[in-house]
Design a protein around this motif. Structure first.
Motif, PDB file in Angstrom:
ATOM      1  N   PRO A  40       0.736  -1.249  -0.014  1.00 15.45           N
ATOM      2  CA  PRO A  40       0.128  -0.071   0.050  1.00 15.45           C
ATOM      3  C   PRO A  40       0.910   1.374   0.084  1.00 15.45           C
ATOM      4  CG  PRO A  40       0.059  -0.987   2.241  1.00 15.45           C
ATOM      5  CD  PRO A  40       0.714  -1.902   1.126  1.00 15.45           C
ATOM      6  N   VAL A  41       0.102   2.281  -0.512  1.00 13.91           N
ATOM      7  CA  VAL A  41       0.898   3.497  -0.480  1.00 13.91           C
ATOM      8  C   VAL A  41       0.328   4.286   0.611  1.00 13.91           C
ATOM      9  CG1 VAL A  41       1.480   5.964  -1.698  1.00 13.91           C
ATOM     10  CG2 VAL A  41       1.234   3.584  -2.956  1.00 13.91           C
ATOM     11  N   ASP A  42       1.169   4.976   1.747  1.00 16.75           N
ATOM     12  CA  ASP A  42       0.752   5.495   2.858  1.00 16.75           C
ATOM     13  C   ASP A  42       0.221   6.820   2.637  1.00 16.75           C
ATOM     14  OD1 ASP A  42       1.627   3.139   4.198  1.00 16.75           O
ATOM     15  OD2 ASP A  42       3.557   4.091   4.873  1.00 16.75           O
ATOM     16  N   ASP A  43      -0.798   7.319   3.585  1.00 16.77           N
ATOM     17  CA  ASP A  43      -1.311   8.597   3.028  1.00 16.77           C
ATOM     18  C   ASP A  43      -0.291   9.716   3.303  1.00 16.77           C
ATOM     19  OD1 ASP A  43      -3.877   7.436   2.868  1.00 16.77           O
ATOM     20  OD2 ASP A  43      -4.558   7.830   4.877  1.00 16.77           O
ATOM     21  N   ASP A  44       0.722   9.735   3.927  1.00 19.61           N
ATOM     22  CA  ASP A  44       1.654  10.620   3.992  1.00 19.61           C
ATOM     23  C   ASP A  44       2.520  10.880   2.797  1.00 19.61           C
ATOM     24  OD1 ASP A  44       3.038   8.391   4.548  1.00 19.61           O
ATOM     25  OD2 ASP A  44       4.385   9.330   5.730  1.00 19.61           O
ATOM     26  N   VAL A  45       2.638   9.497   2.150  1.00 19.05           N
ATOM     27  CA  VAL A  45       3.380   9.749   0.880  1.00 19.05           C
ATOM     28  C   VAL A  45       2.443  10.183  -0.246  1.00 19.05           C
ATOM     29  CG1 VAL A  45       4.523   8.400  -1.042  1.00 19.05           C
ATOM     30  CG2 VAL A  45       4.830   7.807   1.414  1.00 19.05           C
ATOM     31  N   LEU A  46       1.344   9.945  -0.271  1.00 17.54           N
ATOM     32  CA  LEU A  46       0.276  10.356  -1.270  1.00 17.54           C
ATOM     33  C   LEU A  46      -0.002  11.922  -1.239  1.00 17.54           C
ATOM     34  CD1 LEU A  46      -2.739   7.638  -1.280  1.00 17.54           C
ATOM     35  CD2 LEU A  46      -1.245   8.508  -3.278  1.00 17.54           C
ATOM     36  N   ILE A 185     -11.624  15.922 -17.551  1.00 18.01           N
ATOM     37  CA  ILE A 185     -10.811  14.769 -17.089  1.00 18.01           C
ATOM     38  C   ILE A 185      -9.585  14.852 -17.837  1.00 18.01           C
ATOM     39  CG2 ILE A 185     -10.394  12.368 -16.941  1.00 18.01           C
ATOM     40  CD1 ILE A 185     -13.649  12.002 -17.158  1.00 18.01           C
ATOM     41  N   ILE A 186      -8.491  15.184 -17.204  1.00 13.56           N
ATOM     42  CA  ILE A 186      -7.065  15.304 -17.762  1.00 13.56           C
ATOM     43  C   ILE A 186      -6.331  14.056 -17.843  1.00 13.56           C
ATOM     44  CG2 ILE A 186      -4.835  16.839 -17.772  1.00 13.56           C
ATOM     45  CD1 ILE A 186      -7.596  18.501 -18.491  1.00 13.56           C
ATOM     46  N   ALA A 187      -6.364  13.420 -16.450  1.00 16.52           N
ATOM     47  CA  ALA A 187      -5.445  12.124 -16.450  1.00 16.52           C
ATOM     48  C   ALA A 187      -6.215  11.280 -15.486  1.00 16.52           C
ATOM     49  CB  ALA A 187      -4.168  12.564 -16.094  1.00 16.52           C
ATOM     50  N   TYR A 188      -6.114   9.874 -15.858  1.00 22.23           N
ATOM     51  CA  TYR A 188      -6.541   8.855 -15.100  1.00 22.23           C
ATOM     52  C   TYR A 188      -4.958   7.792 -14.746  1.00 22.23           C
ATOM     53  CZ  TYR A 188      -9.123   5.328 -12.440  1.00 22.23           C
ATOM     54  OH  TYR A 188      -9.643   4.431 -11.505  1.00 22.23           O
ATOM     55  N   LEU A 189      -4.800   8.009 -13.529  1.00 23.18           N
ATOM     56  CA  LEU A 189      -3.559   7.354 -13.304  1.00 23.18           C
ATOM     57  C   LEU A 189      -3.586   6.143 -12.552  1.00 23.18           C
ATOM     58  CD1 LEU A 189      -1.348  10.762 -12.447  1.00 23.18           C
ATOM     59  CD2 LEU A 189      -1.678   9.539 -14.696  1.00 23.18           C
ATOM     60  N   CYS A 190      -2.715   5.280 -12.622  1.00 21.92           N
ATOM     61  CA  CYS A 190      -2.385   4.077 -11.561  1.00 21.92           C
ATOM     62  C   CYS A 190      -1.228   4.353 -10.896  1.00 21.92           C
ATOM     63  CB  CYS A 190      -2.289   2.849 -12.425  1.00 21.92           C
ATOM     64  SG  CYS A 190      -3.769   2.519 -13.386  1.00 21.92           S
ATOM     65  N   ILE A 191      -1.268   4.323  -9.649  1.00 22.94           N
ATOM     66  CA  ILE A 191       0.003   4.525  -8.656  1.00 22.94           C
ATOM     67  C   ILE A 191       0.205   3.669  -7.752  1.00 22.94           C
ATOM     68  CG2 ILE A 191       0.823   6.211  -6.868  1.00 22.94           C
ATOM     69  CD1 ILE A 191      -0.973   8.277  -8.076  1.00 22.94           C
ATOM     70  N   GLY A 192       1.326   3.008  -7.645  1.00 23.63           N
ATOM     71  CA  GLY A 192       1.862   2.065  -6.698  1.00 23.63           C
ATOM     72  C   GLY A 192       3.435   1.690  -6.560  1.00 23.63           C
ATOM     73  N   TYR A 193       3.983   1.177  -5.977  1.00 25.02           N
ATOM     74  CA  TYR A 193       5.303   0.778  -5.456  1.00 25.02           C
ATOM     75  C   TYR A 193       5.613  -0.177  -6.689  1.00 25.02           C
ATOM     76  CZ  TYR A 193       5.827   3.569  -1.341  1.00 25.02           C
ATOM     77  OH  TYR A 193       5.765   4.201  -0.331  1.00 25.02           O
ATOM     78  N   VAL A 194       6.909  -0.097  -7.096  1.00 23.27           N
ATOM     79  CA  VAL A 194       7.397  -1.313  -7.982  1.00 23.27           C
ATOM     80  C   VAL A 194       8.869  -1.700  -7.792  1.00 23.27           C
ATOM     81  CG1 VAL A 194       5.895  -0.451 -10.101  1.00 23.27           C
ATOM     82  CG2 VAL A 194       8.395   0.752  -9.660  1.00 23.27           C
ATOM     83  N   ASP A 195       9.045  -2.930  -8.072  1.00 21.53           N
ATOM     84  CA  ASP A 195      10.336  -3.344  -7.725  1.00 21.53           C
ATOM     85  C   ASP A 195      11.348  -3.121  -8.663  1.00 21.53           C
ATOM     86  OD1 ASP A 195       9.674  -5.061  -9.662  1.00 21.53           O
ATOM     87  OD2 ASP A 195       9.845  -6.784  -8.247  1.00 21.53           O
ATOM     88  N   GLN A 196      11.174  -2.458  -9.934  1.00 22.65           N
ATOM     89  CA  GLN A 196      12.048  -2.283 -11.000  1.00 22.65           C
ATOM     90  C   GLN A 196      11.473  -1.628 -11.937  1.00 22.65           C
ATOM     91  OE1 GLN A 196      13.953  -5.813 -12.793  1.00 22.65           O
ATOM     92  NE2 GLN A 196      11.858  -6.626 -13.526  1.00 22.65           N
TER      93      GLN A 196
END
Length: 250
Positions: A40-46, A185-196
Motif C-alpha cells: 500500500p501507499v501510505d497517506d503521508d506519501v500520497l 478529465i485530464i489524467a487517470y493514473l495508476c499509482i503504486g510501488y514497483v520493484d524495478q
C-alpha cells in the motif's frame, strides 16, 4: 502542507548532486503498465505527491485541478470494465501486423495498482476572465498537465510507479466518478510501488516506436521544413551538457 523554504529563493541554489537528482528523475521516469506491487501507499506519501502536483505552475494562479483518489475495489473494477471495452475498439484501429504487438502490451494496471487517481480541470475556477487565459482558453488545461508531470517526477523520487490510462470513453469515466460537465478529465493514473523499472520506455524496448533525435526537433526563429540546429552554430554535446544519469535496472 507548507513550503520548506520561506522568503526569497536563490536562483542558483542547487548543488551539483541536487541538479543530477532532478535530471535523474526526468530521464528515468517510466510509464508503468502492470508491474505494481501489492504494497500500500501510505497517506503521508500520497499527500507529498499531491502537494507536488499542487505546486505546479498555473495560468492566473487559478489552480484548476482536483484530485479524485480511487481505492475502492468495486469502483476500480468499473473503471477497468470501461477500459476493456475501449481497448478492444482501439486494438481494431491498428493494422493487422500491429494488432498482435498491441495485444501483447499490458496497457493498464487499474486493478493491480493500490491507488488510482483521476486529475481534473475545473474550467470555471477563477471566473470568466482569468489573467493569462484571455486569448488562449486552453491554458487551464495545460496548467493541469503540469500538475500531472510534477506528481510523476515526485513519484519517481519516492520509488513509486505511475501509469497513465487514456483508453476510455469520457462519458463512462464521468458516470463512474460523478464528474460534472464543466470539469474536464485530464489524467487517470495508476499509482503504486514497483520493484524495478525498464531501462528505457517500454514501447521503445518492445519495438513499438523509437525516441526521435532531439536535434531533428529544434528550429531556430521560425518553423522550418527541415529540423536541426543551424549548421553555422556549434552543436552541443548532450552527454557533456547533462549530469551523469545513473542507469536503471530493468
Amino acid at each position: 502542507m507548507h513550503d520548506s523554504v520561506c522568503g526569497p529563493v536563490a536562483a542558483a541554489d542547487f548543488s551539483a548532486d541536487e541538479r543530477a537528482a532532478v535530471y535523474k528523475a526526468i530521464h528515468t521516469r517510466r510509464d508503468v503498465r502492470d508491474q505494481f506491487l501489492p504494497r500500500p501507499v501510505d497517506d503521508d506519501v500520497l499527500l507529498r505527491l499531491l502537494d507536488a502536483a499542487h505546486h505546479a505552475p498555473s495560468v492566473g494562479f487559478m489552480q484548476p485541478w482536483n484530485f479524485i483518489l480511487i481505492r475502492d475495489a468495486a469502483r476500480k473494477a468499473e473503471v477497468h470494465q470501461a477500459f476493456t471495452r475501449a481497448n478492444a475498439e482501439a486494438k481494431a484501429m491498428f493494422t493487422d501486423e500491429r494488432q498482435a504487438l498491441y495485444a501483447s502490451l499490458k496497457l493498464e494496471g487499474i486493478v493491480k495498482a493500490p491507488v488510482n487517481l483521476c486529475i481534473t480541470c475545473d474550467r470555471t475556477r477563477g471566473g470568466d476572465v482569468v489573467l493569462g487565459r484571455t486569448h488562449n482558453r486552453q491554458m487551464d488545461v495545460y496548467s493541469t498537465v503540469c500538475a500531472v508531470q510534477n506528481l510523476w517526477l515526485a513519484a519517481r523520487a519516492e520509488g513509486i510507479g505511475v501509469g497513465w490510462v487514456s483508453i476510455y470513453h469520457d462519458q463512462d469515466m464521468r458516470r463512474i466518478l460523478a464528474i460534472p460537465d464543466h470539469v474536464e478529465i485530464i489524467a487517470y493514473l495508476c499509482i503504486g510501488y514497483v520493484d524495478q523499472l525498464y531501462d528505457q520506455p517500454e514501447l521503445q524496448k518492445r519495438g513499438w516506436r523509437e525516441r526521435l533525435p532531439l536535434d531533428q526537433l529544434i528550429y531556430e526563429d521560425q518553423w522550418a521544413e527541415h529540423a536541426g540546429i543551424s549548421s553555422d552554430r556549434p552543436r552541443p554535446d548532450r552527454a557533456a551538457a547533462l549530469p551523469a544519469i545513473p542507469s536503471v535496472s530493468g
